[in-house]
Design a protein around this motif. Structure first.
Motif, PDB file in Angstrom:
ATOM      1  N   TYR A  51       3.248   9.987  -9.452  1.00  0.00           N
ATOM      2  CA  TYR A  51       2.811   9.948 -10.848  1.00  0.00           C
ATOM      3  C   TYR A  51       1.710  10.971 -11.131  1.00  0.00           C
ATOM      4  CZ  TYR A  51       0.885   8.285 -15.242  1.00  0.00           C
ATOM      5  OH  TYR A  51       0.422   8.219 -16.528  1.00  0.00           O
ATOM      6  N   LEU A  52       0.725  11.038 -10.234  1.00  0.00           N
ATOM      7  CA  LEU A  52      -0.424  11.912 -10.484  1.00  0.00           C
ATOM      8  C   LEU A  52      -0.151  13.387 -10.187  1.00  0.00           C
ATOM      9  CD1 LEU A  52      -3.225   9.583  -9.126  1.00  0.00           C
ATOM     10  CD2 LEU A  52      -2.820  10.199 -11.509  1.00  0.00           C
ATOM     11  N   PHE A  53       0.874  13.675  -9.380  1.00  0.00           N
ATOM     12  CA  PHE A  53       1.128  15.066  -9.026  1.00  0.00           C
ATOM     13  C   PHE A  53       2.404  15.647  -9.623  1.00  0.00           C
ATOM     14  CE2 PHE A  53      -1.720  13.649  -5.596  1.00  0.00           C
ATOM     15  CZ  PHE A  53      -2.727  14.591  -5.761  1.00  0.00           C
ATOM     16  N   PHE A  54       3.337  14.797 -10.073  1.00  0.00           N
ATOM     17  CA  PHE A  54       4.613  15.316 -10.547  1.00  0.00           C
ATOM     18  C   PHE A  54       4.948  14.950 -11.992  1.00  0.00           C
ATOM     19  CE2 PHE A  54       5.208  14.789  -5.879  1.00  0.00           C
ATOM     20  CZ  PHE A  54       5.223  16.135  -5.570  1.00  0.00           C
ATOM     21  N   THR A  55       3.996  14.421 -12.724  1.00  0.00           N
ATOM     22  CA  THR A  55       4.212  14.121 -14.137  1.00  0.00           C
ATOM     23  C   THR A  55       3.128  14.821 -14.953  1.00  0.00           C
ATOM     24  OG1 THR A  55       2.803  12.157 -14.240  1.00  0.00           O
ATOM     25  CG2 THR A  55       5.104  11.820 -13.548  1.00  0.00           C
ATOM     26  N   LYS A  56       3.171  14.643 -16.257  1.00  0.00           N
ATOM     27  CA  LYS A  56       2.163  15.258 -17.122  1.00  0.00           C
ATOM     28  C   LYS A  56       0.765  14.685 -16.894  1.00  0.00           C
ATOM     29  CE  LYS A  56       5.244  16.601 -20.855  1.00  0.00           C
ATOM     30  NZ  LYS A  56       5.509  16.491 -22.287  1.00  0.00           N
ATOM     31  N   ALA A  57       0.676  13.579 -16.157  1.00  0.00           N
ATOM     32  CA  ALA A  57      -0.639  12.985 -15.880  1.00  0.00           C
ATOM     33  C   ALA A  57      -1.527  13.951 -15.103  1.00  0.00           C
ATOM     34  CB  ALA A  57      -0.481  11.686 -15.108  1.00  0.00           C
ATOM     35  N   LYS A  58      -0.932  14.858 -14.335  1.00  0.00           N
ATOM     36  CA  LYS A  58      -1.736  15.813 -13.557  1.00  0.00           C
ATOM     37  C   LYS A  58      -2.591  16.689 -14.473  1.00  0.00           C
ATOM     38  CE  LYS A  58       2.047  19.091 -13.150  1.00  0.00           C
ATOM     39  NZ  LYS A  58       3.022  19.631 -12.232  1.00  0.00           N
ATOM     40  N   TYR A  59      -2.116  16.943 -15.695  1.00  0.00           N
ATOM     41  CA  TYR A  59      -2.882  17.777 -16.619  1.00  0.00           C
ATOM     42  C   TYR A  59      -4.125  17.060 -17.137  1.00  0.00           C
ATOM     43  CZ  TYR A  59       1.369  20.542 -16.575  1.00  0.00           C
ATOM     44  OH  TYR A  59       2.437  21.275 -16.181  1.00  0.00           O
ATOM     45  N   TYR A  60      -4.092  15.755 -17.150  1.00  0.00           N
ATOM     46  CA  TYR A  60      -5.236  14.991 -17.653  1.00  0.00           C
ATOM     47  C   TYR A  60      -6.483  15.262 -16.821  1.00  0.00           C
ATOM     48  CZ  TYR A  60      -8.287  11.105 -18.730  1.00  0.00           C
ATOM     49  OH  TYR A  60      -9.378  10.347 -19.081  1.00  0.00           O
ATOM     50  N   PHE A  61      -6.334  15.308 -15.503  1.00  0.00           N
ATOM     51  CA  PHE A  61      -7.494  15.544 -14.634  1.00  0.00           C
ATOM     52  C   PHE A  61      -7.838  17.017 -14.525  1.00  0.00           C
ATOM     53  CE2 PHE A  61      -6.124  11.329 -13.228  1.00  0.00           C
ATOM     54  CZ  PHE A  61      -7.335  10.665 -13.345  1.00  0.00           C
ATOM     55  N   ARG A  62      -6.986  17.884 -15.011  1.00  0.00           N
ATOM     56  CA  ARG A  62      -7.276  19.314 -15.030  1.00  0.00           C
ATOM     57  C   ARG A  62      -7.958  19.742 -16.320  1.00  0.00           C
ATOM     58  NH1 ARG A  62      -1.554  21.614 -12.744  1.00  0.00           N
ATOM     59  NH2 ARG A  62      -1.696  20.652 -10.695  1.00  0.00           N
ATOM     60  N   GLY A  63      -8.077  18.814 -17.251  1.00  0.00           N
ATOM     61  CA  GLY A  63      -8.721  19.110 -18.518  1.00  0.00           C
ATOM     62  C   GLY A  63      -7.839  19.864 -19.487  1.00  0.00           C
ATOM     63  N   GLN A  64      -6.521  19.854 -19.244  1.00  0.00           N
ATOM     64  CA  GLN A  64      -5.601  20.548 -20.124  1.00  0.00           C
ATOM     65  C   GLN A  64      -5.051  19.571 -21.155  1.00  0.00           C
ATOM     66  OE1 GLN A  64      -2.742  22.335 -17.525  1.00  0.00           O
ATOM     67  NE2 GLN A  64      -4.248  23.630 -16.531  1.00  0.00           N
TER      68      GLN A  64
ATOM     69  N   THR B  44       0.835  -1.201   0.000  1.00  0.00           N
ATOM     70  CA  THR B  44       0.000   0.000   0.000  1.00  0.00           C
ATOM     71  C   THR B  44       0.870   1.251   0.000  1.00  0.00           C
ATOM     72  OG1 THR B  44      -1.783  -1.165   1.133  1.00  0.00           O
ATOM     73  CG2 THR B  44      -1.827   1.236   1.246  1.00  0.00           C
ATOM     74  N   GLY B  45       1.921   1.259   0.819  1.00  0.00           N
ATOM     75  CA  GLY B  45       2.833   2.405   0.850  1.00  0.00           C
ATOM     76  C   GLY B  45       3.513   2.635  -0.493  1.00  0.00           C
ATOM     77  N   GLY B  46       3.958   1.556  -1.119  1.00  0.00           N
ATOM     78  CA  GLY B  46       4.572   1.671  -2.438  1.00  0.00           C
ATOM     79  C   GLY B  46       3.602   2.209  -3.475  1.00  0.00           C
ATOM     80  N   TRP B  47       2.374   1.722  -3.411  1.00  0.00           N
ATOM     81  CA  TRP B  47       1.329   2.178  -4.337  1.00  0.00           C
ATOM     82  C   TRP B  47       1.075   3.670  -4.153  1.00  0.00           C
ATOM     83  CZ3 TRP B  47      -1.856  -0.472  -7.888  1.00  0.00           C
ATOM     84  CH2 TRP B  47      -2.964   0.239  -8.351  1.00  0.00           C
ATOM     85  N   VAL B  48       0.903   4.088  -2.894  1.00  0.00           N
ATOM     86  CA  VAL B  48       0.634   5.489  -2.598  1.00  0.00           C
ATOM     87  C   VAL B  48       1.793   6.366  -3.077  1.00  0.00           C
ATOM     88  CG1 VAL B  48       0.381   7.162  -0.708  1.00  0.00           C
ATOM     89  CG2 VAL B  48      -0.949   5.041  -0.689  1.00  0.00           C
TER      90      VAL B  48
END
Length: 132
Positions: free
Chosen positions: A116-129, A106-110
């Protein structure tokens, strides 16, 4: 070339969304075909209510990723904690060693999905950019 919504989804999120929908469908089908039920350490959920809840949860989470719903982010990060929690609710707490392994996973997953979700380009996906 034609650009589709699926092309804009980062690869890891695309894999996760299809895997979650697949697991959700398998869990719901396991009500009728118990051998299809995914499990942890060779044990599956036995409570029909929990099976339905987790099947719907996994399916909706996969669809939430596909539709870039912002509520998917905390659910993705907390996913193993939710899964283990429901599993423990059904089967009780495992032995200490198994509990430690579950906590490490669980710790590794988190850590992985948090980064991944906050420090890569993936964060833009949920922002609609469109930069995802």
């Amino acid at each position: 070339m034609k650009f589709s919504k699926l092309d804009s989804i980062p690869l890891v999120l695309k894999i996760a969304s299809f895997a979650l929908v697949g697991i959700g469908v398998l869990q719901l089908l396991s009500l009728f075909f118990p051998s299809l039920g995914p499990g942890i350490e060779g044990k599956e959920l036995t409570s029909p209510i929990l099976i339905v809840c987790m099947g719907i949860f996994h399916t909706l989470l996969g669809l939430a990723i596909l539709t870039s719903n912002k509520l998917a982010v905390p659910a993705i990060i907390a996913l193993p904690a939710i899964q283990y929690g429901v599993f423990y609710l059904n089967h009780g707490l495992p032995e200490t060693e198994a509990l430690k392994l579950h906590a490490i996973f669980t710790g590794g997953w988190v850590l992985f999905f948090g980064c991944y979700l906050f420090f890569t380009k993936a964060k833009y996906y949920f922002r609609g950019q469109p930069n995802a």
